[in-house]
Design a protein around this motif. Structure first.
Motif, PDB file in Angstrom:
ATOM      1  N   VAL A 151       0.820  -1.205   0.000  1.00  0.00           N
ATOM      2  CA  VAL A 151       0.000   0.000   0.000  1.00  0.00           C
ATOM      3  C   VAL A 151       0.857   1.260   0.000  1.00  0.00           C
ATOM      4  CG1 VAL A 151      -1.918  -1.140   1.167  1.00  0.00           C
ATOM      5  CG2 VAL A 151      -0.176   0.043   2.543  1.00  0.00           C
ATOM      6  N   ARG A 152       0.263   2.323  -0.515  1.00  0.00           N
ATOM      7  CA  ARG A 152       0.813   3.662  -0.331  1.00  0.00           C
ATOM      8  C   ARG A 152       0.300   4.208   1.011  1.00  0.00           C
ATOM      9  NH1 ARG A 152       2.452   5.629  -5.598  1.00  0.00           N
ATOM     10  NH2 ARG A 152       1.373   4.554  -7.310  1.00  0.00           N
ATOM     11  N   LYS A 153       1.066   5.097   1.601  1.00  0.00           N
ATOM     12  CA  LYS A 153       0.689   5.661   2.911  1.00  0.00           C
ATOM     13  C   LYS A 153      -0.270   6.840   2.700  1.00  0.00           C
ATOM     14  CE  LYS A 153       3.595   8.168   5.153  1.00  0.00           C
ATOM     15  NZ  LYS A 153       2.815   9.427   5.237  1.00  0.00           N
ATOM     16  N   TYR A 154      -1.461   6.497   2.195  1.00  0.00           N
ATOM     17  CA  TYR A 154      -2.511   7.500   1.987  1.00  0.00           C
ATOM     18  C   TYR A 154      -3.595   7.266   3.035  1.00  0.00           C
ATOM     19  CZ  TYR A 154      -0.541   8.288  -2.729  1.00  0.00           C
ATOM     20  OH  TYR A 154       0.265   8.574  -3.798  1.00  0.00           O
ATOM     21  N   PHE A 155      -3.481   7.938   4.170  1.00  0.00           N
ATOM     22  CA  PHE A 155      -4.430   7.736   5.267  1.00  0.00           C
ATOM     23  C   PHE A 155      -5.642   8.657   5.146  1.00  0.00           C
ATOM     24  CE2 PHE A 155      -1.105   5.442   7.505  1.00  0.00           C
ATOM     25  CZ  PHE A 155      -1.823   4.558   8.303  1.00  0.00           C
ATOM     26  N   LYS A 188      -1.329 -18.943  -8.170  1.00  0.00           N
ATOM     27  CA  LYS A 188      -1.420 -18.534  -6.772  1.00  0.00           C
ATOM     28  C   LYS A 188      -1.052 -17.056  -6.655  1.00  0.00           C
ATOM     29  CE  LYS A 188      -0.832 -23.031  -4.586  1.00  0.00           C
ATOM     30  NZ  LYS A 188      -0.145 -23.827  -3.550  1.00  0.00           N
ATOM     31  N   ILE A 189      -1.692 -16.396  -5.699  1.00  0.00           N
ATOM     32  CA  ILE A 189      -1.499 -14.960  -5.541  1.00  0.00           C
ATOM     33  C   ILE A 189      -1.252 -14.623  -4.077  1.00  0.00           C
ATOM     34  CG2 ILE A 189      -4.005 -14.582  -5.439  1.00  0.00           C
ATOM     35  CD1 ILE A 189      -3.477 -11.833  -6.768  1.00  0.00           C
ATOM     36  N   ILE A 190      -0.309 -13.738  -3.838  1.00  0.00           N
ATOM     37  CA  ILE A 190      -0.019 -13.215  -2.505  1.00  0.00           C
ATOM     38  C   ILE A 190      -0.648 -11.830  -2.424  1.00  0.00           C
ATOM     39  CG2 ILE A 190       1.783 -12.666  -0.830  1.00  0.00           C
ATOM     40  CD1 ILE A 190       1.832 -15.583  -1.742  1.00  0.00           C
ATOM     41  N   ASP A 191      -1.609 -11.649  -1.556  1.00  0.00           N
ATOM     42  CA  ASP A 191      -2.318 -10.373  -1.462  1.00  0.00           C
ATOM     43  C   ASP A 191      -1.558  -9.426  -0.534  1.00  0.00           C
ATOM     44  OD1 ASP A 191      -4.066  -8.294  -1.523  1.00  0.00           O
ATOM     45  OD2 ASP A 191      -5.782  -9.389  -0.698  1.00  0.00           O
ATOM     46  N   THR A 214      -0.244  -5.633   3.802  1.00  0.00           N
ATOM     47  CA  THR A 214       0.436  -4.401   4.221  1.00  0.00           C
ATOM     48  C   THR A 214      -0.558  -3.341   4.687  1.00  0.00           C
ATOM     49  OG1 THR A 214       0.546  -3.663   1.899  1.00  0.00           O
ATOM     50  CG2 THR A 214       2.475  -4.786   2.793  1.00  0.00           C
ATOM     51  N   LYS A 215      -1.802  -3.399   4.222  1.00  0.00           N
ATOM     52  CA  LYS A 215      -2.840  -2.496   4.748  1.00  0.00           C
ATOM     53  C   LYS A 215      -3.000  -2.718   6.246  1.00  0.00           C
ATOM     54  CE  LYS A 215      -7.817  -1.425   4.271  1.00  0.00           C
ATOM     55  NZ  LYS A 215      -8.204  -1.643   5.671  1.00  0.00           N
ATOM     56  N   LEU A 233      -0.859  -4.105   8.271  1.00  0.00           N
ATOM     57  CA  LEU A 233       0.395  -3.734   8.931  1.00  0.00           C
ATOM     58  C   LEU A 233       0.499  -2.225   9.110  1.00  0.00           C
ATOM     59  CD1 LEU A 233       3.354  -4.338   9.870  1.00  0.00           C
ATOM     60  CD2 LEU A 233       4.004  -4.066   7.470  1.00  0.00           C
ATOM     61  N   VAL A 234       0.329  -1.476   8.025  1.00  0.00           N
ATOM     62  CA  VAL A 234       0.525  -0.023   8.067  1.00  0.00           C
ATOM     63  C   VAL A 234      -0.532   0.641   8.946  1.00  0.00           C
ATOM     64  CG1 VAL A 234       0.572   2.085   6.661  1.00  0.00           C
ATOM     65  CG2 VAL A 234       1.711   0.006   5.840  1.00  0.00           C
ATOM     66  N   GLU A 235      -1.767   0.172   8.879  1.00  0.00           N
ATOM     67  CA  GLU A 235      -2.809   0.739   9.735  1.00  0.00           C
ATOM     68  C   GLU A 235      -2.546   0.452  11.202  1.00  0.00           C
ATOM     69  OE1 GLU A 235      -6.608   0.738   6.612  1.00  0.00           O
ATOM     70  OE2 GLU A 235      -6.460  -0.831   8.151  1.00  0.00           O
ATOM     71  N   SER A 236      -1.882  -0.675  11.500  1.00  0.00           N
ATOM     72  CA  SER A 236      -1.555  -0.977  12.902  1.00  0.00           C
ATOM     73  C   SER A 236      -0.528   0.010  13.456  1.00  0.00           C
ATOM     74  CB  SER A 236      -1.032  -2.411  13.030  1.00  0.00           C
ATOM     75  OG  SER A 236       0.275  -2.541  12.488  1.00  0.00           O
ATOM     76  N   TYR A 237       0.320   0.566  12.578  1.00  0.00           N
ATOM     77  CA  TYR A 237       1.292   1.587  13.003  1.00  0.00           C
ATOM     78  C   TYR A 237       0.623   2.949  13.122  1.00  0.00           C
ATOM     79  CZ  TYR A 237       5.662  -1.085  12.736  1.00  0.00           C
ATOM     80  OH  TYR A 237       6.690  -1.966  12.967  1.00  0.00           O
ATOM     81  N   GLY A 238      -0.337   3.238  12.237  1.00  0.00           N
ATOM     82  CA  GLY A 238      -0.952   4.553  12.200  1.00  0.00           C
ATOM     83  C   GLY A 238      -0.154   5.510  11.332  1.00  0.00           C
TER      84      GLY A 238
END
Length: 647
Positions: free
Chosen positions: A158-162, A204-207, A212-213, A215-220
Motif C-alpha cells: 500500500v501507499r501511505k494514503y491515510f 497462486k497470488i499473494i495479497d 500491508t494495509k 500492517l501499516v494501519e496498525s502503526y498509524g
C-alpha cells in the motif's frame, strides 16, 4: 535444465562468486521501485525484494530484478528487463510478479503502445486495469510457464494514503474514487484485477495489498511516516517496511504451501544479508556494508546480543560511530527491535580478506561469513575523460580509450548558462562563482505531476569504451549536478556495462535545493575489456507539475587505467579462460593450465582440500559442508584465487 547461475564464468579481477546448480531453485522477483535493490550509501529506500533472501534456506536464491519506475507494460517492452530475466529462468524456478504503482500513471487509462508514441502526451507506462494491465500479467504467466517455471502473482504494497485511521482506496491501488464509483465497483482496482487474472489462469497470488494495509494501519499515520516510509514520499519503503513486507510474503507462501520447506520459519534471530560479500575494492579503499538484525521469541526474554567481527573487519552501530571489533545490543520482552548496523573493511595489499560476524546472546548464536577482495592496479596508462559542459558538450580525453558521445532521451539541452547568479557550489573556488553549466530540459518543457521515481526512457547519457588492445579499469565516476528554477528537481545517476540489464548507482537525490550544485563521486571497480562500453546516465524527474525547470550538469568525469590486454597482471584473468562450475557435488574446472595445483580453504583460512594436480579439464569432489570457500589455482603462468559457494 542446468542452472544459469551455475554456469556463470569467472570474471572481474581476483575472484568471482559462483552459485551451485545442485537442487538450486531461483525466485526471480519482477516489479517496481518498491521491490528494487538500492545502494545503502546513496538511498534510504530498501525495496522488499532485497530483504527477501533472509527468509529462505540455501536451497533457494532470490534474483531480485525489480526496476525503478517500471509498470507491467514498460518492464515487458523495454529490452533490458523482462527479456533478460527470461534468459536467467530455468526449469523449476519461480517468478514472483508485482506491478501496479506505475501502471496507475494515467489514472487508470492507457498511455500508448510505447514511449515514442504516447497517447496525447500521456505517460506510456500507464495501463487500464481491466484490459492492458491484465494482458501483460497474462504474458508474464504464459511465458514463465513456457520456460517450465512457476509464476506467482503479488498485489502491490500500500501507499501511505491515510484517511483517519484507514488507508484510502487510492492507497490500495483502487482508483475508482476519482471516477466517483462506489466501493463495490472494481473497474479501476488493480489489486482486484490481478486477483481475477490469478483465478482465470490458475495462479497462486499473494495479497500484499491487504497484508500491508493491516500492517501499516496498525502503526498509524504518524508512526508509519516516522518508521515505515522514506521522508521523500508515501510510497517507498524503509528497511523496516521492506523487511516486514518480505516477511509477510514469506509467511503467506508457507500458508499456501509455496516452497514452504525452503522458507526460514525461525523465530529467533534474522540477519540480512545472510552472507556479507563486500565485492571488489582497490587497495586502500574502505568498503562499508549495511546489515540488519531482528529477533523474535528470544530465550532468555531479556538480555544482550554481542556482535563481533574477526580480524580485518570492523563493526559499528552507526556509520558515524567509531568502528571497533564488537558492539552490544540489549533487548527485552523476548524481541530484538529491527536494527541496522555497519561492517567495514579495508586492506593495503591486494588479495582476499575473509572472516565472520558472530552474533550471540549465550543461547542463540548466528555466524555470518564475510568476504572482500582487494585489487592493486600496477602499470598501465592513465585515462581521464571529462565533459566540462561550459559552452558545448565536447569532451576532453587523455589516454587510450574511445569516447561515447553524450546523448539525450526525452531530454534536450536548453542552454549553457549559470544556474543562477548566486549559485552555491560544493567547491571553495572563485572560478565556480560564475561557472556555466549544461542546462537540460524535458522534451516539451513540462514536467509531469505525480512522479516520485525515475522514468527509464528519460535520461542524459555519457560513455566510454576501451581502446583496441586494452582493458580499461575504471576507478572514478564524478560530476556536479543541480536544479535551476525550483527546489523540486530530483535525479538518480546510474551506470552499467550491459545496457542497463544490471545497474549500479553512483548517486541519488530525492531532495535538491534550487540553484545548488551537488558533488557526485563514486569509486567503482570496473574492468571494461575491448568491445564493451561503460554507460553513465542521469535520470531526472520533478516533484510536481512544472515548466521551465532544468537539471544542470558540469564536469562529468570518468577516470581509469588502461592495461595492455596482452600484458595483464598475474592475478587478472578473462572470462574466456579458466572456468569453474560447482555441480552435483563436484568442482568442474576447464581451461586450467597443464599441471596446475588446486587447494581449497574455508573462510577461516583452514585448508579443507589438500593440494592436488589438475589438468586442463578436471573434476574434483567439492567440500561436503555448505558455505563459502576459497579455491587457489597455481600454475607456472599465474596464481588465481576463486570464491565459490557450496549450497
Amino acid at each position: 535444465m542446468k542452472s544459469i547461475l551455475s554456469k556463470l564464468f569467472i570474471i572481474a579481477f581476483v575472484f568471482c562468486s559462483i552459485i551451485s546448480a545442485k537442487a538450486q531453485i531461483t525466485i526471480h522477483t519482477i516489479g517496481d521501485s518498491t521491490m528494487a535493490t538500492y545502494d545503502p550509501n546513496t538511498s534510504d529506500i530498501r525495496g522488499w525484494g532485497m530483504m527477501f533472501q533472509q527468509f529462505f534456506n540455501s536451497g533457494v536464491t532470490v534474483n531480485n530484478r525489480g526496476k525503478n519506475g517500471a509498470s507491467s507494460k514498460s518492464f515487458y517492452m523495454e529490452a533490458p528487463y523482462w527479456t533478460t530475466v527470461k534468459q536467467q529462468i530455468k526449469a523449476g524456478d519461480y517468478v514472483l510478479i508485482q506491478f501496479a504503482h506505475n501502471d496507475e500513471k494515467n489514472g487508470g487509462l492507457d498511455g500508448g503502445t510505447d514511449a515514442a508514441n504516447p497517447i496525447n502526451g500521456t505517460d506510456y507506462r500507464g495501463t487500464n486495469p481491466q484490459t492492458t494491465y491484465k494482458e501483460y500479467l497474462r504474458k508474464y504467466i504464459d511465458e514463465t510457464r513456457a520456460l517450465n517455471a512457476t509464476p506467482i502473482l503479488a498485489t502491490s504494497l500500500v501507499r501511505k494514503y491515510f484517511n483517519g485511521a484507514s488507508i484510502k482506496r487510492s492507497g490500495l491501488h483502487d482508483l475508482g474514487e476519482s471516477f466517483s464509483l462506489p466501493t463495490t465497483d472494481h473497474t479501476y482496482d488493480y489489486a482486484f484485477a490481478m486477483q481475477e487474472v490469478a483465478i482465470e489462469k490458475g495462479v497462486k497470488i499473494i495479497d500484499l495489498t491487504s497484508l500491508t494495509k493491516t500492517l501499516v494501519e496498525s502503526y498509524g499515520d504518524a508512526a508509519s511516516t516516522a518508521q515505515l516510509y522514506v521522508s521523500a514520499d508515501s510510497t517507498h519503503p524503509t528497511a523496516l517496511l521492506g523487511t516486514l513486507t518480505a516477511r509477510l510474503c514469506a509467511q503467506e507462501m508457507v500458508k499456501q504451501d509455496i516452497l514452504a520447506s525452503y522458507i526460514n520459519t525461525s523465530t529467533d534471530v534474522l540477519i540480512n544479508p545472510t552472507a556479507c560479500d563486500f565485492g571488489d575494492a582497490y587497495t586502500g579503499q574502505t568498503l562499508t556494508k549495511e546489515v540488519t538484525i531482528t529477533g523474535f521469541d528470544l530465550v532468555p526474554a531479556a538480555g544482550t546480543f554481542n556482535l563481533s567481527v574477526s580480524d580485518g573487519f570492523l563493526i559499528a552501530a552507526n556509520k558515524t560511530d567509531t568502528f571497533g571489533s564488537s558492539i552490544d545490543m540489549n533487548y527485552t520482552g523476548g524481541n530484538l527491535t529491527f536494527t541496522k548496523f555497519y561492517i567495514s573493511v579495508t586492506q593495503s595489499v591486494g588479495g582476499t580478506q575473509s572472516g565472520t560476524l558472530t552474533v550471540t546472546n549465550g543461547t542463540v548464536t548466528k555466524i555470518i561469513p564475510l568476504i572482500a577482495n582487494f585489487i592493486t592496479l600496477t602499470g598501465g596508462t592513465e585515462v581521464n575523460l571529462l565533459w566540462p559542459l561550459i559552452t558545448n558538450n565536447t569532451p576532453v580525453l587523455q589516454g587510450p580509450a574511445t569516447v561515447v558521445d553524450q546523448t539525450h532521451s526525452g531530454m534536450n539541452v536548453q542552454s549553457y548558462a549559470v544556474p543562477n547568479a548566486t549559485t552555491t557550489w560544493p567547491v571553495d573556488s572563485n572560478a565556480y562563482t560564475t561557472r556555466k553549466t549544461q542546462r537540460n530540459l524535458i522534451d516539451g518543457g513540462a514536467w509531469p505531476a505525480g512522479e516520485i521515481d525515475e522514468v527509464s526512457t528519460r535520461y542524459i547519457q555519457f560513455g566510454i569504451s576501451a581502446a583496441q588492445g586494452t582493458e580499461l579499469n575504471i576507478d572514478l565516476i564524478s560530476m556536479y549536478v543541480g536544479g535551476a528554477g525550483g527546489s523540486g528537481m530530483r535525479c538518480r545517476i546510474s551506470y552499467s556495462t550491459d545496457d542497463f540489464a544490471t545497474t549500479s548507482v553512483a548517486g541519488e537525490f530525492t531532495s535538491m535545493t534550487s540553484n545548488t550544485m551537488y558533488a557526485v563521486s563514486k569509486i567503482p571497480v570496473l574492468k571494461i575489456p575491448y568491445g564493451k562500453t561503460l554507460k553513465l546516465r542521469v535520470y531526472p524527474w520533478y516533484s510536481s507539475a512544472s515548466t521551465g525547470k532544468t537539471i544542470c550538469l558540469a564536469d562529468v568525469k570518468i577516470h581509469g587505467i588502461a592495461m595492455p590486454a596482452s600484458n595483464l597482471s598475474v592475478d587478472q584473468f578473462s572470462e574466456n579462460k579458466l572456468k569453474w562450475i560447482v555441480e552435483d557435488g563436484f568442482i568442474k574446472i576447464k581451461n586450467a593450465s597443464l599441471n596446475s595445483k588446486i587447494t581449497i580453504y574455508d573462510l577461516t583460512g583452514r585448508e579443507v582440500l589438500k593440494s592436488s594436480i589438475i589438468s586442463s579439464d578436471s573434476s574434483i569432489e567439492s567440500p561436503k559442508n555448505r558455505g563459502i570457500y576459497i579455491g587457489k589455482v597455481e600454475s607456472k603462468e599465474a596464481t588465481k584465487t576463486i570464491k565459490f559457494l557450496v549450497p
